[in-house]
Write a protein that holds these residues in place. Structure first.
Motif, PDB file in Angstrom:
ATOM      1  N   SER A 328       4.271   5.246  -6.535  1.00  0.00           N
ATOM      2  CA  SER A 328       4.502   5.523  -5.117  1.00  0.00           C
ATOM      3  C   SER A 328       5.635   6.539  -5.000  1.00  0.00           C
ATOM      4  O   SER A 328       6.659   6.431  -5.671  1.00  0.00           O
ATOM      5  N   ASN A 329       5.456   7.523  -4.161  1.00  0.00           N
ATOM      6  CA  ASN A 329       6.513   8.513  -3.961  1.00  0.00           C
ATOM      7  C   ASN A 329       7.714   7.934  -3.234  1.00  0.00           C
ATOM      8  O   ASN A 329       8.784   8.543  -3.209  1.00  0.00           O
ATOM      9  N   ALA A 330       7.538   6.766  -2.624  1.00  0.00           N
ATOM     10  CA  ALA A 330       8.580   6.173  -1.798  1.00  0.00           C
ATOM     11  C   ALA A 330       9.382   5.134  -2.578  1.00  0.00           C
ATOM     12  O   ALA A 330       8.865   4.453  -3.461  1.00  0.00           O
ATOM     13  N   VAL A 331      10.657   5.031  -2.231  1.00  0.00           N
ATOM     14  CA  VAL A 331      11.506   3.975  -2.789  1.00  0.00           C
ATOM     15  C   VAL A 331      11.090   2.636  -2.197  1.00  0.00           C
ATOM     16  O   VAL A 331      10.831   2.523  -0.999  1.00  0.00           O
ATOM     17  N   GLN A 332      11.018   1.623  -3.052  1.00  0.00           N
ATOM     18  CA  GLN A 332      10.707   0.259  -2.614  1.00  0.00           C
ATOM     19  C   GLN A 332      11.795  -0.678  -3.117  1.00  0.00           C
ATOM     20  O   GLN A 332      12.533  -0.338  -4.054  1.00  0.00           O
ATOM     21  N   PRO A 333      11.926  -1.867  -2.524  1.00  0.00           N
ATOM     22  CA  PRO A 333      13.039  -2.764  -2.876  1.00  0.00           C
ATOM     23  C   PRO A 333      12.990  -3.244  -4.322  1.00  0.00           C
ATOM     24  O   PRO A 333      11.982  -3.118  -5.015  1.00  0.00           O
ATOM     25  N   VAL A 334      14.112  -3.802  -4.752  1.00  0.00           N
ATOM     26  CA  VAL A 334      14.241  -4.455  -6.055  1.00  0.00           C
ATOM     27  C   VAL A 334      14.396  -5.945  -5.792  1.00  0.00           C
ATOM     28  O   VAL A 334      15.240  -6.356  -4.996  1.00  0.00           O
ATOM     29  N   GLU A 335      13.582  -6.756  -6.459  1.00  0.00           N
ATOM     30  CA  GLU A 335      13.547  -8.185  -6.174  1.00  0.00           C
ATOM     31  C   GLU A 335      13.506  -8.993  -7.473  1.00  0.00           C
ATOM     32  O   GLU A 335      13.246  -8.456  -8.554  1.00  0.00           O
ATOM     33  N   TYR A 336      13.748 -10.298  -7.330  1.00  0.00           N
ATOM     34  CA  TYR A 336      13.540 -11.245  -8.426  1.00  0.00           C
ATOM     35  C   TYR A 336      12.292 -12.064  -8.142  1.00  0.00           C
ATOM     36  O   TYR A 336      12.059 -12.491  -7.001  1.00  0.00           O
ATOM     37  N   LEU A 337      11.502 -12.280  -9.175  1.00  0.00           N
ATOM     38  CA  LEU A 337      10.374 -13.198  -9.094  1.00  0.00           C
ATOM     39  C   LEU A 337      10.707 -14.424  -9.929  1.00  0.00           C
ATOM     40  O   LEU A 337      11.281 -14.312 -11.009  1.00  0.00           O
ATOM     41  N   SER A 338      10.332 -15.597  -9.445  1.00  0.00           N
ATOM     42  CA  SER A 338      10.566 -16.840 -10.170  1.00  0.00           C
ATOM     43  C   SER A 338       9.266 -17.316 -10.806  1.00  0.00           C
ATOM     44  O   SER A 338       8.199 -17.229 -10.198  1.00  0.00           O
TER      45      SER A 338
END
Length: 448
Positions: A328-338
């Motif tokens: 994706s050319n767009a910035v997306q969030p950084v997350e944690y998955l459990s």
């Protein structure tokens, strides 16, 4: 009638001993006065011993009684005897306990920094803007020089959207691109994109050779004759398995490499079951950390799709530690998955770092990107990973018009704009910065 023998009393014996002592002392004093230089030193121990023997000989024979509350005397007390507590101390050469428990040293805990870029596209317009007409030479390193101070880390990984054309930059685009990535501070480059094979087998082989010659390790792309196994890198003694996949290949990639078997050896198309096996194999071969690079999702998507989330959760359950996303050319969030199966395990997912370098000016997403900075702490004894910090540096791709060409430069958008940037470009960069900040506020990363 015979007369009875009168027994000598104890008092008489004591008085006789006392008189003998007085007489001895008097004689000693007279001699000392008359001859001061004579050696008349008295052996006190022998004197006491002799007197003791005389007293014992005159003492009535009876069973000795110990008075209540007093200790029984020892036969021969020692002068300056060490107390019991001191006598129990170790000798001068300490002895190692037989069953000593190992203690964890500081060297068992290791820390490393990891920086990952948004996607880089050395397309024809970007390359053209680096031409020095007077010298007839190209210098692609100019495009990334402004982010060197932010990109450097123990492990710097750049993401390449597509390989440069083999005919660009006087036929030396691969070498110029490799030099630019190296000069910016990246030691590794991920090439697992849908467009990775568009320059054909020869173009891929030349890019791989150029990167290696520049001191950059290519990841996610192999030559047609190369092995299809995952790449493992070692940093500060920590083994990191890098598994790189793309969810699809472009039509041009398939056309440039028509042999399906060759494509499979060069780039790995994502399959969840195969990825699980790859992660398990990486662990069994001794990998401390498993990093999965995914080229996924749709162009210009500002959020991960349901299919991406399903894939990411499968990777988390399989034991992946970090997932780096691109496309994706767009910035997306950084997350944690459990993990649902292992509650102690979680996976950090950077869905997309956006665009670092591109000539496209279609929208703010395309000119916006970021550098992701991770500080990793690894316990070598427990084989446990901790992510100490998750930060990002917002970036902006500036297109500066010079004569008939545009010169493209990547800037850290939160820093002061260059003096020669016009007001309109400053406003665009400001809006792009806010867009990244608003997006990243939805996740766990904080601005550096």
């Amino acid at each position: 009638m015979r007369g009875r023998h009168k027994r000598i009393s104890a008092g008489t014996i004591v008085m006789t001993i006392a008189a003998a002592i007085v007489l001895f002392c008097a004689i000693w004093m007279i001699l000392a006065i008359r001859n001061p230089n004579a050696d008349l030193s008295m052996d006190a121990e022998r004197l006491v011993s002799s007197i003791g023997e005389l007293a014992a000989a005159s003492r009535p024979q009876a069973t000795a009684q110990t008075m209540p509350g007093l200790p029984r005397p020892t036969a021969a007390p020692q002068m300056y005897a060490a107390p019991t507590a001191l006598a129990a101390q170790p000798s001068a050469v300490p002895q190692q306990p037989a069953a000593a428990q190992p203690t964890q040293s500081a060297s068992d805990i290791r820390t490393l920094t990891l920086t990952v870029s948004g996607e880089i596209a050395f397309d024809s317009d970007v390359i053209a803007g680096t031409l020095n007409a007077a010298a007839g030479q190209y210098n692609l390193s100019e495009t990334l020089s402004a982010i060197q101070h932010e990109a450097r880390a123990d492990a710097g990984i750049a993401l390449m959207h597509r390989l440069p054309s083999t005919s660009a930059a006087n036929g030396r685009a691969a070498e110029q691109a490799a030099a630019a990535i190296h000069d910016a501070g990246f030691q590794y480059v991920l090439l697992n994109s849908e467009k990775a094979l568009e320059t054909g087998e020869n173009g891929a082989a030349r890019m791989l050779s150029a990167l290696q010659s520049a001191g950059v390790t290519p990841l996610g792309l192999r030559s047609a004759a190369g092995p299809s196994t995952a790449k493992t890198i070692s940093i500060r003694g920590i083994s990191i398995a890098v598994l790189a996949y793309t969810d699809t290949l472009s039509a041009d990639s398939k056309k440039a490499v028509p042999d399906a078997a060759a494509r499979e050896r060069m780039v790995t198309v994502f399959d969840a079951d195969q990825a699980r096996q790859d992660i398990r194999a990486a662990r069994e071969s001794g990998a401390d950390i498993v990093l999965v690079a995914m080229h996924w999702g749709g162009a210009n998507d500002t959020a991960p799709t349901a299919a991406q989330r399903t894939a990411a959760q499968a990777l988390c359950e399989a034991g992946a530690d970090i997932i780096i996303g691109a496309h994706s050319n767009a910035v997306q969030p950084v997350e944690y998955l459990s993990s649902a199966q292992d509650t102690a395990h979680s996976t950090l997912v950077a869905w997309s770092m956006g665009t670092l370098l591109s000539a496209s000016r279609a929208n703010r997403e395309v000119v916006s990107g970021m550098l992701l900075h991770l500080t990793l702490t690894y316990d070598m004894q427990r084989r446990a990973l901790s992510i100490a910090s998750v930060q990002y540096t917002p970036t902006y791709c500036w297109g500066q018009k010079t004569d008939a060409l545009y010169k493209y430069r990547v800037l850290c958008s939160a820093e002061e704009a260059p003096n020669d940037m016009i007001q309109k470009q400053r406003e665009i960069m400001g809006r792009a910065l806010k867009l990244i900040q608003d997006t990243m506020a939805k996740g766990v990363a904080v601005q550096r």
